[in-house]
Design a protein around this motif. Structure first.
Motif, PDB file in Angstrom:
ATOM      1  N   LEU A 179       0.850  -1.185   0.000  1.00  0.00           N
ATOM      2  CA  LEU A 179       0.000   0.000   0.000  1.00  0.00           C
ATOM      3  C   LEU A 179       0.888   1.237   0.000  1.00  0.00           C
ATOM      4  O   LEU A 179       1.733   1.397   0.875  1.00  0.00           O
ATOM      5  CB  LEU A 179      -0.908   0.018   1.230  1.00  0.00           C
ATOM      6  CG  LEU A 179      -1.732   1.287   1.456  1.00  0.00           C
ATOM      7  CD1 LEU A 179      -2.653   1.580   0.282  1.00  0.00           C
ATOM      8  CD2 LEU A 179      -2.521   1.174   2.751  1.00  0.00           C
ATOM      9  N   TYR A 180       0.688   2.098  -0.990  1.00  0.00           N
ATOM     10  CA  TYR A 180       1.458   3.335  -1.122  1.00  0.00           C
ATOM     11  C   TYR A 180       0.488   4.507  -1.072  1.00  0.00           C
ATOM     12  O   TYR A 180      -0.464   4.561  -1.852  1.00  0.00           O
ATOM     13  CB  TYR A 180       2.236   3.323  -2.443  1.00  0.00           C
ATOM     14  CG  TYR A 180       3.052   4.558  -2.696  1.00  0.00           C
ATOM     15  CD1 TYR A 180       4.164   4.847  -1.921  1.00  0.00           C
ATOM     16  CD2 TYR A 180       2.726   5.431  -3.716  1.00  0.00           C
ATOM     17  CE1 TYR A 180       4.932   5.981  -2.158  1.00  0.00           C
ATOM     18  CE2 TYR A 180       3.486   6.573  -3.967  1.00  0.00           C
ATOM     19  CZ  TYR A 180       4.583   6.832  -3.183  1.00  0.00           C
ATOM     20  OH  TYR A 180       5.340   7.958  -3.422  1.00  0.00           O
ATOM     21  N   ALA A 237      -3.321   5.009  -2.648  1.00  0.00           N
ATOM     22  CA  ALA A 237      -4.336   5.886  -2.060  1.00  0.00           C
ATOM     23  C   ALA A 237      -3.839   7.320  -2.128  1.00  0.00           C
ATOM     24  O   ALA A 237      -2.657   7.587  -1.917  1.00  0.00           O
ATOM     25  CB  ALA A 237      -4.609   5.495  -0.615  1.00  0.00           C
ATOM     26  N   ILE A 238      -4.762   8.229  -2.386  1.00  0.00           N
ATOM     27  CA  ILE A 238      -4.430   9.649  -2.527  1.00  0.00           C
ATOM     28  C   ILE A 238      -4.373  10.369  -1.179  1.00  0.00           C
ATOM     29  O   ILE A 238      -3.811  11.452  -1.069  1.00  0.00           O
ATOM     30  CB  ILE A 238      -5.412  10.353  -3.502  1.00  0.00           C
ATOM     31  CG1 ILE A 238      -4.860  11.673  -4.008  1.00  0.00           C
ATOM     32  CG2 ILE A 238      -6.779  10.520  -2.863  1.00  0.00           C
ATOM     33  CD1 ILE A 238      -3.804  11.564  -5.048  1.00  0.00           C
ATOM     34  N   ASP A 239      -4.925   9.743  -0.134  1.00  0.00           N
ATOM     35  CA  ASP A 239      -4.885  10.355   1.196  1.00  0.00           C
ATOM     36  C   ASP A 239      -5.015   9.271   2.265  1.00  0.00           C
ATOM     37  O   ASP A 239      -5.255   8.098   1.970  1.00  0.00           O
ATOM     38  CB  ASP A 239      -5.980  11.425   1.354  1.00  0.00           C
ATOM     39  CG  ASP A 239      -7.391  10.908   1.116  1.00  0.00           C
ATOM     40  OD1 ASP A 239      -7.664   9.719   1.412  1.00  0.00           O
ATOM     41  OD2 ASP A 239      -8.237  11.691   0.656  1.00  0.00           O
ATOM     42  N   ALA A 240      -4.834   9.669   3.518  1.00  0.00           N
ATOM     43  CA  ALA A 240      -4.848   8.722   4.635  1.00  0.00           C
ATOM     44  C   ALA A 240      -6.198   8.035   4.785  1.00  0.00           C
ATOM     45  O   ALA A 240      -6.252   6.834   5.089  1.00  0.00           O
ATOM     46  CB  ALA A 240      -4.477   9.435   5.928  1.00  0.00           C
ATOM     47  N   GLU A 241      -7.266   8.759   4.565  1.00  0.00           N
ATOM     48  CA  GLU A 241      -8.601   8.167   4.691  1.00  0.00           C
ATOM     49  C   GLU A 241      -8.792   7.009   3.707  1.00  0.00           C
ATOM     50  O   GLU A 241      -9.263   5.937   4.075  1.00  0.00           O
ATOM     51  CB  GLU A 241      -9.665   9.241   4.458  1.00  0.00           C
ATOM     52  CG  GLU A 241     -11.078   8.738   4.654  1.00  0.00           C
ATOM     53  CD  GLU A 241     -12.118   9.838   4.474  1.00  0.00           C
ATOM     54  OE1 GLU A 241     -13.284   9.473   4.257  1.00  0.00           O
ATOM     55  OE2 GLU A 241     -11.779  11.027   4.546  1.00  0.00           O
ATOM     56  N   GLU A 242      -8.401   7.232   2.464  1.00  0.00           N
ATOM     57  CA  GLU A 242      -8.500   6.166   1.465  1.00  0.00           C
ATOM     58  C   GLU A 242      -7.555   5.018   1.812  1.00  0.00           C
ATOM     59  O   GLU A 242      -7.899   3.852   1.652  1.00  0.00           O
ATOM     60  CB  GLU A 242      -8.192   6.712   0.075  1.00  0.00           C
ATOM     61  CG  GLU A 242      -8.379   5.686  -1.014  1.00  0.00           C
ATOM     62  CD  GLU A 242      -8.097   6.209  -2.413  1.00  0.00           C
ATOM     63  OE1 GLU A 242      -8.333   5.452  -3.363  1.00  0.00           O
ATOM     64  OE2 GLU A 242      -7.624   7.358  -2.553  1.00  0.00           O
ATOM     65  N   GLY A 243      -6.367   5.349   2.309  1.00  0.00           N
ATOM     66  CA  GLY A 243      -5.420   4.325   2.716  1.00  0.00           C
ATOM     67  C   GLY A 243      -5.960   3.437   3.827  1.00  0.00           C
ATOM     68  O   GLY A 243      -5.804   2.218   3.791  1.00  0.00           O
ATOM     69  N   LEU A 244      -6.618   4.036   4.808  1.00  0.00           N
ATOM     70  CA  LEU A 244      -7.219   3.253   5.895  1.00  0.00           C
ATOM     71  C   LEU A 244      -8.330   2.344   5.380  1.00  0.00           C
ATOM     72  O   LEU A 244      -8.461   1.196   5.808  1.00  0.00           O
ATOM     73  CB  LEU A 244      -7.766   4.180   6.978  1.00  0.00           C
ATOM     74  CG  LEU A 244      -6.725   4.807   7.886  1.00  0.00           C
ATOM     75  CD1 LEU A 244      -7.372   5.861   8.788  1.00  0.00           C
ATOM     76  CD2 LEU A 244      -6.044   3.743   8.737  1.00  0.00           C
ATOM     77  N   ARG A 245      -9.133   2.866   4.450  1.00  0.00           N
ATOM     78  CA  ARG A 245     -10.201   2.050   3.874  1.00  0.00           C
ATOM     79  C   ARG A 245      -9.622   0.828   3.160  1.00  0.00           C
ATOM     80  O   ARG A 245     -10.076  -0.299   3.368  1.00  0.00           O
ATOM     81  CB  ARG A 245     -11.039   2.873   2.895  1.00  0.00           C
ATOM     82  CG  ARG A 245     -12.201   2.093   2.285  1.00  0.00           C
ATOM     83  CD  ARG A 245     -12.910   2.852   1.187  1.00  0.00           C
ATOM     84  NE  ARG A 245     -12.041   3.274   0.104  1.00  0.00           N
ATOM     85  CZ  ARG A 245     -11.555   2.480  -0.851  1.00  0.00           C
ATOM     86  NH1 ARG A 245     -11.831   1.195  -0.841  1.00  0.00           N
ATOM     87  NH2 ARG A 245     -10.784   2.953  -1.798  1.00  0.00           N
ATOM     88  N   ILE A 246      -8.585   1.038   2.366  1.00  0.00           N
ATOM     89  CA  ILE A 246      -7.951  -0.072   1.655  1.00  0.00           C
ATOM     90  C   ILE A 246      -7.346  -1.061   2.642  1.00  0.00           C
ATOM     91  O   ILE A 246      -7.489  -2.277   2.486  1.00  0.00           O
ATOM     92  CB  ILE A 246      -6.882   0.458   0.672  1.00  0.00           C
ATOM     93  CG1 ILE A 246      -7.556   1.238  -0.461  1.00  0.00           C
ATOM     94  CG2 ILE A 246      -6.033  -0.685   0.119  1.00  0.00           C
ATOM     95  CD1 ILE A 246      -6.596   2.011  -1.333  1.00  0.00           C
ATOM     96  N   ALA A 247      -6.682  -0.550   3.665  1.00  0.00           N
ATOM     97  CA  ALA A 247      -6.043  -1.423   4.662  1.00  0.00           C
ATOM     98  C   ALA A 247      -7.066  -2.291   5.396  1.00  0.00           C
ATOM     99  O   ALA A 247      -6.764  -3.427   5.774  1.00  0.00           O
ATOM    100  CB  ALA A 247      -5.252  -0.585   5.659  1.00  0.00           C
ATOM    101  N   LYS A 248      -8.265  -1.780   5.574  1.00  0.00           N
ATOM    102  CA  LYS A 248      -9.317  -2.556   6.231  1.00  0.00           C
ATOM    103  C   LYS A 248      -9.915  -3.614   5.309  1.00  0.00           C
ATOM    104  O   LYS A 248     -10.364  -4.655   5.767  1.00  0.00           O
ATOM    105  CB  LYS A 248     -10.430  -1.632   6.722  1.00  0.00           C
ATOM    106  CG  LYS A 248     -10.022  -0.777   7.903  1.00  0.00           C
ATOM    107  CD  LYS A 248     -11.137   0.160   8.316  1.00  0.00           C
ATOM    108  CE  LYS A 248     -10.714   1.049   9.472  1.00  0.00           C
ATOM    109  NZ  LYS A 248     -11.753   2.006   9.848  1.00  0.00           N
ATOM    110  N   GLU A 249      -9.915  -3.333   3.998  1.00  0.00           N
ATOM    111  CA  GLU A 249     -10.555  -4.219   3.030  1.00  0.00           C
ATOM    112  C   GLU A 249      -9.609  -5.257   2.426  1.00  0.00           C
ATOM    113  O   GLU A 249     -10.047  -6.296   1.960  1.00  0.00           O
ATOM    114  CB  GLU A 249     -11.159  -3.396   1.887  1.00  0.00           C
ATOM    115  CG  GLU A 249     -12.299  -2.501   2.328  1.00  0.00           C
ATOM    116  CD  GLU A 249     -12.789  -1.582   1.220  1.00  0.00           C
ATOM    117  OE1 GLU A 249     -12.251  -1.633   0.095  1.00  0.00           O
ATOM    118  OE2 GLU A 249     -13.723  -0.809   1.486  1.00  0.00           O
ATOM    119  N   GLU A 250      -8.330  -4.974   2.415  1.00  0.00           N
ATOM    120  CA  GLU A 250      -7.346  -5.833   1.751  1.00  0.00           C
ATOM    121  C   GLU A 250      -6.319  -6.341   2.747  1.00  0.00           C
ATOM    122  O   GLU A 250      -6.091  -5.736   3.782  1.00  0.00           O
ATOM    123  CB  GLU A 250      -6.624  -5.055   0.643  1.00  0.00           C
ATOM    124  CG  GLU A 250      -7.523  -4.474  -0.411  1.00  0.00           C
ATOM    125  CD  GLU A 250      -8.174  -5.527  -1.295  1.00  0.00           C
ATOM    126  OE1 GLU A 250      -7.675  -6.667  -1.359  1.00  0.00           O
ATOM    127  OE2 GLU A 250      -9.189  -5.200  -1.941  1.00  0.00           O
TER     128      GLU A 250
END
Length: 59
Positions: free
Chosen positions: A8-9, A33-46
């Motif tokens: 995840l970058y 992810a373009i920002d921390a919020e999107e990064g957290l969402r991806i980290a929770k889903e993947e």
């Protein structure tokens, strides 16, 4: 399921995201992810194995 390591970058520069993905996509499963919020969402889903601990300092 992919045998590749999941990376995840997170970066607020779209060009950096595209370059990172293009450079490493053959060897790794890349999530961006373009920002921390999107990064957290991806980290929770993947299942993420490595994330980018990169920080920018601006004056």
């Amino acid at each position: 399921m992919s045998d590749k390591i999941h990376v995840l970058y997170i970066d607020d520069e779209d060009n950096n995201l595209k370059s990172f993905r293009a450079s490493l996509r053959k060897d790794f499963k890349i999530f961006t992810a373009i920002d921390a919020e999107e990064g957290l969402r991806i980290a929770k889903e993947e299942e993420i194995h490595v994330s980018s601990p990169i920080s920018e300092c601006q004056d």
